[in-house]
Design an enzyme around this catalytic site. Structure first.
Site, PDB file in Angstrom:
ATOM      1  N   GLU A   1      34.975  33.549  31.988  1.00 15.34           N
ATOM      2  CA  GLU A   1      36.176  32.757  31.714  1.00 15.34           C
ATOM      3  C   GLU A   1      35.923  31.593  30.778  1.00 15.34           C
ATOM      4  O   GLU A   1      36.713  31.320  29.875  1.00 15.34           O
ATOM      5  CB  GLU A   1      36.798  32.246  33.013  1.00 15.34           C
ATOM      6  CG  GLU A   1      37.549  33.293  33.821  1.00 15.34           C
ATOM      7  CD  GLU A   1      36.646  34.129  34.699  1.00 15.34           C
ATOM      8  OE1 GLU A   1      35.409  33.926  34.684  1.00 15.34           O
ATOM      9  OE2 GLU A   1      37.167  35.008  35.422  1.00 15.34           O
TER      10      GLU A   1
ATOM     11  N   HIS B   1      40.775  32.317  47.002  1.00 16.85           N
ATOM     12  CA  HIS B   1      41.688  33.109  46.165  1.00 16.85           C
ATOM     13  C   HIS B   1      43.160  32.852  46.444  1.00 16.85           C
ATOM     14  O   HIS B   1      43.997  33.715  46.180  1.00 16.85           O
ATOM     15  CB  HIS B   1      41.421  34.605  46.375  1.00 16.85           C
ATOM     16  CG  HIS B   1      40.150  35.105  45.803  1.00 16.85           C
ATOM     17  ND1 HIS B   1      38.945  34.946  46.456  1.00 16.85           N
ATOM     18  CD2 HIS B   1      39.871  35.750  44.648  1.00 16.85           C
ATOM     19  CE1 HIS B   1      37.987  35.488  45.722  1.00 16.85           C
ATOM     20  NE2 HIS B   1      38.515  35.976  44.625  1.00 16.85           N
TER      21      HIS B   1
HETATM   22  C1  LIG Z   1      34.972  33.937  38.225  1.00 20.73           C
HETATM   23  C2  LIG Z   1      35.691  35.164  38.684  1.00 20.73           C
HETATM   24  N1  LIG Z   1      36.390  35.899  37.774  1.00 20.73           N
HETATM   25  C3  LIG Z   1      37.043  37.011  38.144  1.00 20.73           C
HETATM   26  C4  LIG Z   1      37.036  37.445  39.451  1.00 20.73           C
HETATM   27  C5  LIG Z   1      37.788  38.718  39.876  1.00 20.73           C
HETATM   28  N2  LIG Z   1      36.801  39.777  40.203  1.00 20.73           N
HETATM   29  C6  LIG Z   1      36.448  39.997  41.478  1.00 20.73           C
HETATM   30  S1  LIG Z   1      35.255  41.189  41.581  1.00 20.73           S
HETATM   31  C7  LIG Z   1      35.232  41.412  39.913  1.00 20.73           C
HETATM   32  C8  LIG Z   1      34.300  42.436  39.325  1.00 20.73           C
HETATM   33  C9  LIG Z   1      32.864  42.137  39.627  1.00 20.73           C
HETATM   34  O1  LIG Z   1      32.066  43.236  39.263  1.00 20.73           O
HETATM   35  P1  LIG Z   1      30.528  43.301  39.648  1.00 20.73           P
HETATM   36  O2  LIG Z   1      29.906  41.962  39.437  1.00 20.73           O
HETATM   37  O3  LIG Z   1      29.923  44.438  38.916  1.00 20.73           O
HETATM   38  O4  LIG Z   1      30.494  43.566  41.214  1.00 20.73           O
HETATM   39  P2  LIG Z   1      31.034  44.870  41.964  1.00 20.73           P
HETATM   40  O5  LIG Z   1      32.489  44.633  42.251  1.00 20.73           O
HETATM   41  O6  LIG Z   1      30.818  46.057  41.069  1.00 20.73           O
HETATM   42  O7  LIG Z   1      30.245  44.978  43.229  1.00 20.73           O
HETATM   43  C10 LIG Z   1      36.147  40.559  39.284  1.00 20.73           C
HETATM   44  C11 LIG Z   1      36.387  40.507  37.831  1.00 20.73           C
HETATM   45  C12 LIG Z   1      36.329  36.640  40.389  1.00 20.73           C
HETATM   46  N3  LIG Z   1      36.309  36.957  41.700  1.00 20.73           N
HETATM   47  N4  LIG Z   1      35.658  35.544  39.970  1.00 20.73           N
END
Ligand SMILES: Cc1ncc(C[n+]2csc(CCOP(=O)(O)OP(=O)(O)O)c2C)c(N)n1
Ligand SMILES: Cc1ncc(C[n+]2csc(CCOP(=O)(O)OP(=O)(O)O)c2C)c(N)n1
Ligand SMILES: [Mg+2]
Ligand SMILES: [Mg+2]
Lengths: 350, 341, 350, 341
Positions: free
Chosen positions: D72, D141
């Site tokens: 972000e 959230h």
């Molecule tokens: C700073 C932030 N930006 C966006 C989100 C929304 N979000 C939650 S999980 C996710 C994807 C994360 O992917 P990864 O790190 O690969 O973990 P996985 O879900 O695959 O276990 C996003 C974009 C968040 N929780 N925090």
């Protein structure tokens, strides 16, 4: 601008470097005379890096820097008058007295500031590069930052985006050995900062930032890659800051006088001066260059002193675009704090 | 926690600056409790960008007084984690402006831990940082976001206005089991005052103080705005024969509405003063609370005085025009009392 | 806990992996039955990584994870009852119904949560490691994160601090190929994520996250280095998420059914099952293990259903430490929004 | 900028959801102006975490609808830089909670550019993001920091409550030459309403709307709180014979105090409703403005209704108890009117 091949003429470079040095010395004097306020960061000792990189930057390229930027602004072609007037907080300053030492800019010369939050300028520079691509312009962005900025999250996110999106931006790390009182070794787990470019599959290299010709060669090469192949890069320039972090810092709590003297022993200006002597330029001619710089800076001070103070009625000048006044019209009733008087889009006054 | 001296305690006071009072509090708490450690940019070798931590590295060593890289998000978060394991980190942020890069750790982490984990773990973290303007530091370095933190459930926020309170509230914050933000201020560091030398002296969180008694109008303020309010009160007495009471909030969360309301019930007039921008700022909450608690007592609308609503400009003249100076406070008081200037 | 040398017994690992798989399947069913709300992230397919790393983690070590954490909690020894009750938002949940799926924890087992902001847990884990050092404790921290988290600034700042300060923390990157719908290649300029450790002069390696024994070997080795030599490290485990990003995502907009099937073809559970058959364990014995897992999860559901809902009078439970009530006493008058009723430190009720 | 249809424009309206209205605004502006592009996590291939951008990647391609890594701070800043060079970036932040990691780019960069650089360069950046709670998303959230941005000079903040305003204000934001934060809300995405189809339709920034006329009390709200206020107003009419006027702020900065004050001058009672925490929140500024502008008109203190001041708990029952539901709004109205329930 010199093409990548032909070696740059040293004399104009020396003139630029001397101008930078003299300007900073005068800025410190004026600060102590209380004509300049706020934070004032000098780049004495870093002239080969400032002048060399600006020499390599083409007219249509873009520039973004941190707050230690007097030298960059001057070498980019901003007049000493406009810079000094800004430091004095006057209307004819390049930011009309609103920005001061940390927030110089000159949009006509592609200089998009002058920023004060460590590493905050990196995402901005990345966005400028993205805009260049979207607009199909063949230029590149040079983004200056300090050695202390490479430990900020903004560095990581910006380099990843620049590499992932093939953006034409060169991140210039001016490694002057310290972030305030913290040496690179105490701040960065990888003190060879340029190596961090590899974490983004990005080219990274280190150059002697006190050798103006080496700086020009490396900067031109990386900027050309950025323009022609849309390949971002990191260029780490090793140099040294003679004065304290800012005019308020004596600069001796975290380093020895000897260390400073040792660096001053191979002063970047002296190095170019010696080269010019070798090319047959006489001491008198060189002294004339120095005197000329003195005069230009003295003239800048006179200009700044004569430039009017900003009109207090223009307190909010520039905050919002023309037409915003109407949007704010209904916020006024009930306001108990003079906001009603703020005008955004009136002119700067005579 | 109370202001009562501990048995056999050092007594007496000493006149010192706000800066020295903070240093004394850190020194006493570092000496008192092994778990306490100071962490931040330039707090050690450089002795603090504003010299609050001067001398502490020499006295307590690099493990207790830890220099950090420029990585606010990283080391504020490191403070959160260390606190969760029972340490007592005191994190210095060079100025409040830089806390913006670490907001996620403060708001989404430190403030959430107690409730989100069902009370299973606590976060006794202290963050201390100066806010404010006045030194031509310009738009990115002259801000006060006090209300943002004071409006965040899970945090406690204190903002001392005197050297004594600076010592007592910082110590209270360090001893508190919850995350506490200690808001300091740049111009206030050099203010002088009497400070109790008793190492047991703490000022309770959540209690405002009547800094000056008066009968015609109540000035409500915190941190450096309290200093301004006191100066304005003195001038109001001399120049206008107006008796202003000054309520120094000292804590912003919890907010001591009782003390504010009691004063306004007496004076029937209130002027809220803050260093920051008033719109959606601290003075908004104060006005909202006062009009609710003192609806029948108020003889005039609650007035607000704060920073002009612009990014702070560099030029000295412009900056001065933007600041909530005594002149503007006095103007608001006269407005409130319906007195023509 | 197995010592680094002797090979781990496979049977208990299989039991753990099956329990994790069965739990997630049931959690999805319960979510669709509206007994679980909010975001619910399942780790079906990632069992070898979750169980393997938790096997290597010693009792006194600390654990921090993101929000895809049911499997980690169970493998760490948190009872299925406490986890399921938390998903149901009940008083006997490991966070007493306050945290839900994303915020599991168990301080007695050194599990410090369960965090929902991508990469936000990294600075926290770094601080836990710092506290271990300050307290002279010989343990290490394992910090789980996803492949999408390595592009956040918090990753960079945390790894730099951990390396600079020689902190005992292993950053476990669970690379399941996607961050929501974004593949690693579309997010990271260096898709071989473990290589980014080099930017901090930190050890980094990659392991087949679907091979439970390989995961155990690598994790034990890196944790031992962290404990004994205070050397942080990055361990990237390559695995795959069978279900959508969360229960709300069908998980097919950004990948093909074939891709999923191909990964399921060498399912981590099947791999261990085959190995056990090789060691002479019979189908019946293995089926018994599966049935046992079904029963444990069914019991957890019954337990969760019987656990009481949190008392609404305890809305603010835990927010502030004991004694805070008095600090807030004077905030109440004039409050127009029921804050007066909030109590922080009363018990949880029967 | 005005709500007047452009000559020869499409006329008529269509009933659609708030989500669809936002999508239509993006589609129209992407088609109208080459400089406009959408950027954020999952806005392309995934079609938006909340499907606002569904279909846009297919229609406009990956350069106009750009998926980003989870960074972000990086891509909000990239939006700032691109805007400085004349682009019209529309950055989506998945939810407002995640903007905390990019605060520095919003507050210390985007908001400062116009004034700090003496008007030499502008930053026509749009950030759109949903706030709010209600889906058991828990403490990290479920937040609304609306007032933090509305209190920042240099920014403009809009928070539409209807599909028509969602379309009109998002378009106005994209066409505005200053940085504008468009506050959306999770539960509101599915709300339906009539939306003008004219691509020239925009809603001016800085103008509130009277969403329902009434005579006994004024409910002031924005975004989803307006939906709650309208429901409460309907129930007040039916159950209690109380006629409530509902003022929908639509913009938080600039704040249309005139329209609010005019309504309170008529009803003599005000209740401010918000989704976020009231202390130091939006309702604080509203109460402060109303008591100042309508001091002689008010028959009772301004009441405030908002989220209970706790990090949002997960359990459904606890979350419901924390929300500013219609019941609590009605309670505040009865309190204001001195009516026993
Ligand atoms: C700073 C932030 N930006 C966006 C989100 C929304 N979000 C939650 S999980 C996710 C994807 C994360 O992917 P990864 O790190 O690969 O973990 P996985 O879900 O695959 O276990 C996003 C974009 C968040 N929780 N925090
Ligand atoms: C985010 C942030 N943290 C702290 C500061 C205070 N600060 C200003 S300059 C500086 C040191 C920067 O050092 P370096 O990057 O090496 O640049 P140099 O001053 O040497 O040119 C610090 C800590 C800041 N401006 N921004
Ligand atoms: Mg440096
Ligand atoms: Mg992933």
């Amino acid at each position: 601008m010199a093409a990548v091949a032909s070696p740059p003429a040293l004399r104009p470079l020396y003139e630029q470097m001397v101008l930078g040095r003299v300007f900073e010395t005068e800025a410190e004097r004026q600060y102590k005379a209380a004509r300049i306020g706020g934070y004032c960061h000098l780049s004495s000792g870093q002239e080969a890096t400032t002048v060399g990189t600006m020499h390599a930057l083409q007219a249509e390229d873009l520039l973004v820097t941190g707050y230690r930027s007097h030298g960059f602004a001057l070498a980019r072609g901003v007049s000493p008058e406009a810079v000094m007037a800004e430091l004095f907080g006057r209307r004819d300053g390049c930011a009309h007295g609103r920005g001061g030492s940390m927030h110089l800019l000159d949009v006509d010369r592609g200089y998009y500031g002058g920023w004060g939050i460590v590493a905050g300028q990196l995402p901005v520079a990345t966005g400028l590069a993205l805009a260049l691509v979207r607009q199909g312009r063949p230029q590149a962005v040079l983004c200056e930052l300090g050695d202390g900025a490479v430990n900020m999250g903004a560095w990581h996110e910006s380099l990843n985006l620049a590499a992932l999106w093939d953006l034409p931006v060169v991140f210039l790390v001016v490694n002057n050995h310290y972030g305030m009182g913290t040496s690179v070794e105490r701040a960065s787990a990888e003190p060879e900062l340029y190596k961090r470019a590899a974490a983004y599959r990005m080219a990274g290299e280190r150059v002697d930032g006190d050798d103006v010709e080496a700086v020009i060669e490396a900067t031109e090469r990386l900027l050309t890659q950025a323009r022609q192949e849309r390949r971002p890069a990191v260029l780490e320039a090793l140099t040294y800051r003679y004065r304290g972090h800012s005019v308020a810092d004596a600069g001796l709590a975290y380093r020895t006088k000897d260390e400073i003297l040792e660096h001053q022993a191979h002063d970047p200006l002296t190095r170019v001066r010696t080269r010019l002597r070798g090319e047959g330029v006489t001491e008198d001619e060189l002294d004339a260059i120095d005197r000329d710089a003195d005069e230009r800076v003295a003239a800048a001070v006179r200009f700044a002193l004569e430039s009017p103070e900003p009109d207090v009625a223009q307190l909010a000048y520039g905050m919002h675009a023309a037409g915003s006044q109407e949007q704010f019209a209904r916020m006024r009733p009930g306001s108990a704090f003079g906001e009603a008087e703020l005008t955004f889009d009136a002119g700067l006054g005579a | 926690m109370s202001a009562v001296a501990t048995p056999g305690a050092v007594t007496g006071t000493k006149v010192m600056t706000y800066r020295e009072a903070l240093r004394l509090a850190l020194q006493e708490e570092l000496a008192r409790d092994e778990r306490v450690f100071v962490m931040g940019e330039e707090v050690g070798v450089f002795e603090g960008a504003y010299k609050v931590t001067a001398g502490l590295l020499g006295e307590f060593g690099a493990d207790r007084v830890r220099d950090t890289p420029i990585s606010e998000e990283g080391f504020v978060g490191a403070g959160v984690g260390a606190a969760m394991l029972g340490e007592r980190p005191v994190v210095e942020i060079m100025t409040l402006n830089f806390l913006l890069v670490a907001m996620d750790q403060v708001i989404n982490h430190a403030a959430k831990i107690g409730a989100m984990f069902g009370g299973e773990v606590r976060c006794p973290l202290v963050i201390r940082t100066p806010n404010g303007a006045g030194n031509q530091l310009t738009a990115q370095h002259s801000q006060s976001f006090d209300g943002w933190f004071a409006g965040t459930p899970g945090l406690k926020v204190v903002a001392p206005a005197t050297p004594a309170d600076a010592k007592g509230l910082l110590k209270a914050a360090i001893r508190d089991d919850d995350p506490v933000l200690v808001l300091e201020n740049l111009p206030i560091y050099k203010e002088k005052g009497e400070v109790p030398l008793d190492p047991g002296f703490v000022v309770p969180i959540g209690r405002a103080a009547v800094a000056r008694e008066g009968s015609d109008v109540t000035l409500v303020a915190h941190s450096f705005a309290t200093v301004r309010a006191l100066r304005a009160a003195a001038e109001l007495a001399e120049q206008h024969g107006i008796s202003a009471e000054v309520v120094d909030l000292r804590s912003l969360r919890p907010l001591d509405v009782e003390t504010v309301a009691a004063s306004v019930a007496k004076t029937n007039h209130a002027v809220c003063v803050e260093e920051g921008w008033p719109s959606y700022g601290v003075s908004a909450e104060l006005a909202a609370r006062i009009q609710h608690a003192c609806f029948d007592d108020l003889d005039a609308p609650v007035e607000r005085v704060g920073m002009a609503e612009v990014p702070l400009p560099y030029a000295k003249g412009l900056e001065l025009a933007a600041m909530p100076g005594e002149g503007r406070i006095i103007g608001a008081v006269l407005r409130s009392l319906g007195v023509a200037r």
